[in-house]
Design a protein around this motif. Structure first.
Motif, PDB file in Angstrom:
ATOM      1  N   LEU A   1     -18.028 -12.364  -2.166  1.00  0.00           N
ATOM      2  CA  LEU A   1     -17.883 -13.657  -2.600  1.00  0.00           C
ATOM      3  C   LEU A   1     -18.648 -13.791  -4.088  1.00  0.00           C
ATOM      4  N   ILE A   2     -20.082 -13.633  -3.982  1.00  0.00           N
ATOM      5  CA  ILE A   2     -20.854 -13.721  -5.050  1.00  0.00           C
ATOM      6  C   ILE A   2     -20.575 -12.598  -6.042  1.00  0.00           C
ATOM      7  N   VAL A   3     -20.245 -11.286  -5.791  1.00  0.00           N
ATOM      8  CA  VAL A   3     -19.849 -10.440  -6.649  1.00  0.00           C
ATOM      9  C   VAL A   3     -18.613 -10.737  -7.555  1.00  0.00           C
ATOM     10  N   THR A   4     -17.838 -11.022  -6.868  1.00  0.00           N
ATOM     11  CA  THR A   4     -16.267 -11.378  -7.230  1.00  0.00           C
ATOM     12  C   THR A   4     -16.301 -12.554  -8.197  1.00  0.00           C
ATOM     13  N   GLN A   5     -17.032 -13.593  -7.860  1.00  0.00           N
ATOM     14  CA  GLN A   5     -17.287 -14.784  -8.937  1.00  0.00           C
ATOM     15  C   GLN A   5     -18.171 -14.487  -9.928  1.00  0.00           C
ATOM     16  N   ARG A   6     -19.246 -13.798  -9.888  1.00  0.00           N
ATOM     17  CA  ARG A   6     -19.949 -13.193 -11.154  1.00  0.00           C
ATOM     18  C   ARG A   6     -18.721 -12.290 -12.133  1.00  0.00           C
ATOM     19  N   SER A   7     -18.006 -11.444 -11.321  1.00  0.00           N
ATOM     20  CA  SER A   7     -17.126 -10.783 -12.015  1.00  0.00           C
ATOM     21  C   SER A   7     -16.044 -11.585 -12.894  1.00  0.00           C
ATOM     22  N   PHE A   8     -15.802 -12.788 -12.258  1.00  0.00           N
ATOM     23  CA  PHE A   8     -14.731 -13.842 -12.906  1.00  0.00           C
ATOM     24  C   PHE A   8     -15.440 -14.276 -14.019  1.00  0.00           C
ATOM     25  N   SER A   9     -16.739 -14.595 -14.048  1.00  0.00           N
ATOM     26  CA  SER A   9     -17.460 -15.206 -14.959  1.00  0.00           C
ATOM     27  C   SER A   9     -17.385 -14.286 -16.176  1.00  0.00           C
ATOM     28  N   ALA A  10     -17.787 -13.069 -15.894  1.00  0.00           N
ATOM     29  CA  ALA A  10     -17.936 -12.145 -16.828  1.00  0.00           C
ATOM     30  C   ALA A  10     -16.492 -11.634 -17.577  1.00  0.00           C
ATOM     31  N   SER A  11     -15.562 -11.946 -16.848  1.00  0.00           N
ATOM     32  CA  SER A  11     -14.294 -11.915 -17.574  1.00  0.00           C
ATOM     33  C   SER A  11     -13.901 -12.905 -18.524  1.00  0.00           C
ATOM     34  N   THR A  12     -14.615 -14.114 -18.135  1.00  0.00           N
ATOM     35  CA  THR A  12     -14.369 -15.113 -19.267  1.00  0.00           C
ATOM     36  C   THR A  12     -15.001 -15.062 -20.418  1.00  0.00           C
ATOM     37  N   ARG A  13     -16.370 -14.237 -20.371  1.00  0.00           N
ATOM     38  CA  ARG A  13     -17.167 -13.822 -21.577  1.00  0.00           C
ATOM     39  C   ARG A  13     -16.284 -13.097 -22.601  1.00  0.00           C
ATOM     40  N   ILE A  14     -15.575 -11.895 -21.773  1.00  0.00           N
ATOM     41  CA  ILE A  14     -14.712 -11.068 -22.536  1.00  0.00           C
ATOM     42  C   ILE A  14     -13.942 -12.064 -23.392  1.00  0.00           C
ATOM     43  N   ILE A  15     -12.970 -13.097 -22.637  1.00  0.00           N
ATOM     44  CA  ILE A  15     -12.019 -13.666 -23.618  1.00  0.00           C
ATOM     45  C   ILE A  15     -12.826 -14.569 -24.491  1.00  0.00           C
ATOM     46  N   SER A  16     -13.947 -14.958 -24.199  1.00  0.00           N
ATOM     47  CA  SER A  16     -14.641 -15.887 -25.401  1.00  0.00           C
ATOM     48  C   SER A  16     -14.947 -14.943 -26.424  1.00  0.00           C
ATOM     49  N   ALA A  17     -15.516 -13.753 -26.165  1.00  0.00           N
ATOM     50  CA  ALA A  17     -15.972 -12.759 -27.240  1.00  0.00           C
ATOM     51  C   ALA A  17     -14.801 -12.452 -28.133  1.00  0.00           C
ATOM     52  N   ALA A  18     -13.410 -12.018 -27.641  1.00  0.00           N
ATOM     53  CA  ALA A  18     -12.578 -11.746 -27.915  1.00  0.00           C
ATOM     54  C   ALA A  18     -11.826 -12.753 -29.123  1.00  0.00           C
ATOM     55  N   ASP A  19     -12.076 -14.101 -28.570  1.00  0.00           N
ATOM     56  CA  ASP A  19     -11.536 -15.159 -29.188  1.00  0.00           C
ATOM     57  C   ASP A  19     -12.558 -15.349 -30.774  1.00  0.00           C
ATOM     58  N   GLU A  20     -13.841 -15.087 -30.433  1.00  0.00           N
ATOM     59  CA  GLU A  20     -14.620 -15.226 -31.703  1.00  0.00           C
ATOM     60  C   GLU A  20     -14.349 -14.239 -32.613  1.00  0.00           C
ATOM     61  N   ILE A  21     -14.095 -12.969 -32.273  1.00  0.00           N
ATOM     62  CA  ILE A  21     -13.583 -11.825 -33.046  1.00  0.00           C
ATOM     63  C   ILE A  21     -12.333 -12.102 -33.916  1.00  0.00           C
ATOM     64  N   LEU A  22     -11.455 -12.680 -33.063  1.00  0.00           N
ATOM     65  CA  LEU A  22     -10.096 -13.194 -33.603  1.00  0.00           C
ATOM     66  C   LEU A  22     -10.077 -14.085 -34.737  1.00  0.00           C
ATOM     67  N   GLU A  23     -11.034 -15.177 -34.542  1.00  0.00           N
ATOM     68  CA  GLU A  23     -11.556 -16.187 -35.468  1.00  0.00           C
ATOM     69  C   GLU A  23     -12.111 -15.633 -36.520  1.00  0.00           C
ATOM     70  N   GLU A  24     -12.938 -14.699 -36.349  1.00  0.00           N
ATOM     71  CA  GLU A  24     -13.688 -14.149 -37.708  1.00  0.00           C
ATOM     72  C   GLU A  24     -12.659 -13.583 -38.430  1.00  0.00           C
ATOM     73  N   LEU A  25     -11.588 -12.778 -37.856  1.00  0.00           N
ATOM     74  CA  LEU A  25     -10.717 -11.799 -38.580  1.00  0.00           C
ATOM     75  C   LEU A  25      -9.891 -12.888 -39.155  1.00  0.00           C
ATOM     76  N   VAL A  26      -9.525 -14.117 -38.641  1.00  0.00           N
ATOM     77  CA  VAL A  26      -8.665 -14.977 -39.397  1.00  0.00           C
ATOM     78  C   VAL A  26      -9.469 -15.593 -40.796  1.00  0.00           C
ATOM     79  N   ARG A  27     -10.633 -15.794 -40.489  1.00  0.00           N
ATOM     80  CA  ARG A  27     -11.447 -16.353 -41.620  1.00  0.00           C
ATOM     81  C   ARG A  27     -11.682 -15.128 -42.858  1.00  0.00           C
ATOM     82  N   LEU A  28     -11.519 -14.119 -42.277  1.00  0.00           N
ATOM     83  CA  LEU A  28     -11.342 -13.028 -43.521  1.00  0.00           C
ATOM     84  C   LEU A  28     -10.431 -12.820 -44.156  1.00  0.00           C
TER      85      LEU A  28
END
Length: 449
Positions: A422-449
């Motif tokens: 359960l601990i490992v899976t919960q941490r993996s879930f949190s890491a997946s949310t960070r992937i989405i956040s990072a991808a969102d920031e990249i897309l935001e930067e691309l839009v500003r460019l």
């Protein structure tokens, strides 16, 4: 590429959410009888690319697998109807008592916490009826055990106050070879009437269809070397009619013994018929029709005098003539006070007068791939394409396990493992949310460019 990373992160959220759901199911069923733990199996999702110099993220997929074939710990209980399967196989159950009802589909379970309901049916905590084959008065079950139509819900309450007529009587008697032979003519009935003195006489009891005991007298007299006249007569010749002269004669004939004292043959004088002279190893079993004067009808009783060439029935040795033992079926049953189940799956009803009767035979269903079974409500399983077709066998045969009475199979869930996952899976879930956040920031930067 950013969009692909976003999709990969979303697939992770989906997979790890399902994983948390599986773990939560395992944890809450840690005390569920017969529960089989499930595992979340992950596999990669690969996005096809034509270039080896570029990487296109795909993500992850998950698939739940229930480890049905895993054996849980068998724990002893105080209830005779708590049952476990020690080995492979499943109890056969259904939601309704009849097959033609809407919930009459056959199901399979390892949850053996069966108890009688208000009508006497054995049901587990999921209200599944335990099914078995009925055992007839001869002790037989249906010959085609693969026919599910012969399965019935197990209920022993209806046996209270019932009776069973005698249909077979086995005799073990030693007849003294040292007594002098009566060389005179012995007619049928002479021993029972006392016209010719008996070298052996003993009384046994049989039962009519209403459970009334009826006394039969067994008599024998030596008439020559290795030769005895053997008779069975009714102690009360007005209670049993056999159309014999004299009245009350049930069976009469000559028994021939081998030189080693084992029985060889029986030549009936009444009822008339051919001599029973089988090869060694074949039982000698004459029959007689008894009509009871109390209106309970006519019963055909088979008397087992022993196996030709053996000493397991009537035998002749230089010793006191004695009745060693009898094996007579039939009885008047009292009130049911309990139920017991043997390791080979025979359900026996116990009565308050000390008698017992085998009433049902439990089958066991086996599958080529039990891990492929479909999960159903109430800790039960159904057939699927992955599981393969099931085979209905008797416990302890065909690779099936035996029945463990007064035993329950514990859940296969290990809490320590589940909390760690359960601990490992919960941490993996949190890491997946960070992937989405990072991808969102990249897309935001691309839009500003």
């Amino acid at each position: 590429m950013a969009f692909a990373a976003l999709a990969s992160g979303v697939s992770g959220l989906r997979a790890f959410t399902e994983g948390i759901g599986i773990i939560s199911d395992n944890i809450v069923n840690v005390n569920t009888v017969g529960y089989k733990e499930s595992r979340n199996r992950f596999s990669t999702l690969v996005t096809e690319t034509q270039s080896v110099a570029r990487y296109s993220p795909g993500g992850v997929s998950s698939k739940a697998q229930t480890l049905v074939s895993q054996q849980g710990l068998l724990s002893t209980t105080s209830s005779q109807t708590d049952l476990g399967v020690d080995g492979q196989g499943f109890f056969i159950v259904r939601k309704a008592p009849t097959a033609n009802s809407p919930d009459g589909t056959i199901q399979f379970t390892r949850a053996g916490n069966f108890t009688p309901d208000a009508e006497g049916f054995l049901k587990n905590t999921a209200d599944n009826f335990l099914l078995g084959f009925p055992i007839d008065v001869q002790g037989n079950i249906p010959t085609n055990i693969g026919d599910l139509g012969t399965l019935v819900p197990i209920n022993v309450s209806g046996l209270t106050g019932t009776a069973e007529a005698t249909t077979r009587a086995g005799l073990r008697i030693n007849l003294d070879n040292g007594v002098p032979a009566n060389t005179g003519v012995v007619n049928p009935g002479d021993l029972g009437n006392g016209i010719v003195p008996s070298d052996f006489q003993q009384t046994i009891s049989i039962f009519d269809a209403q459970g009334t005991p009826q006394a039969l007298t067994i008599s024998a007299a030596k008439t020559g070397n290795n030769l005895y006249r053997f008779e069975i007569t009714a102690q009360d010749n007005t209670a049993i009619n056999t159309a014999a002269t004299p009245p009350g004669l049930v069976l009469s004939g000559d028994i021939v013994f081998n030189p080693d004292g084992s029985i060889a043959s029986f030549a009936p004088a009444f009822p008339a018929g051919p001599a029973i002279n089988p090869p060694n190893g074949v039982p000698i079993r004459p029959t007689a029709d008894l009509t009871f004067a109390n209106g309970t009808g006519t019963e055909t009783i088979t008397f087992n005098l022993g196996t030709a060439g053996d000493k397991d029935g009537l035998a002749q040795f230089n010793g006191v003539s004695t009745l060693v033992s009898t094996s007579v079926n039939g009885a008047a049953f009292g009130n049911v006070i309990g139920t017991s189940v043997s390791t080979d799956g025979v359900v026996t009803a116990l009565f308050d007068n000390g008698l017992s009767r085998n009433v049902f035979q439990l089958p066991v269903a086996t599958f080529p791939n039990p891990d492929g079974l479909t999960r159903l409500q109430g800790n039960a399983y159904g057939v699927s394409d992955s599981s393969g077709s099931f085979a209905v066998v008797l416990p302890g045969t065909g690779g099936a396990g035996t029945i463990a009475p007064s035993t329950l199979e514990s859940s296969t869930v290990d809490l320590a493992t589940e909390f760690a996952d359960l601990i490992v899976t919960q941490r993996s879930f949190s890491a997946s949310t960070r992937i989405i956040s990072a991808a969102d920031e990249i897309l935001e930067e691309l839009v500003r460019l």
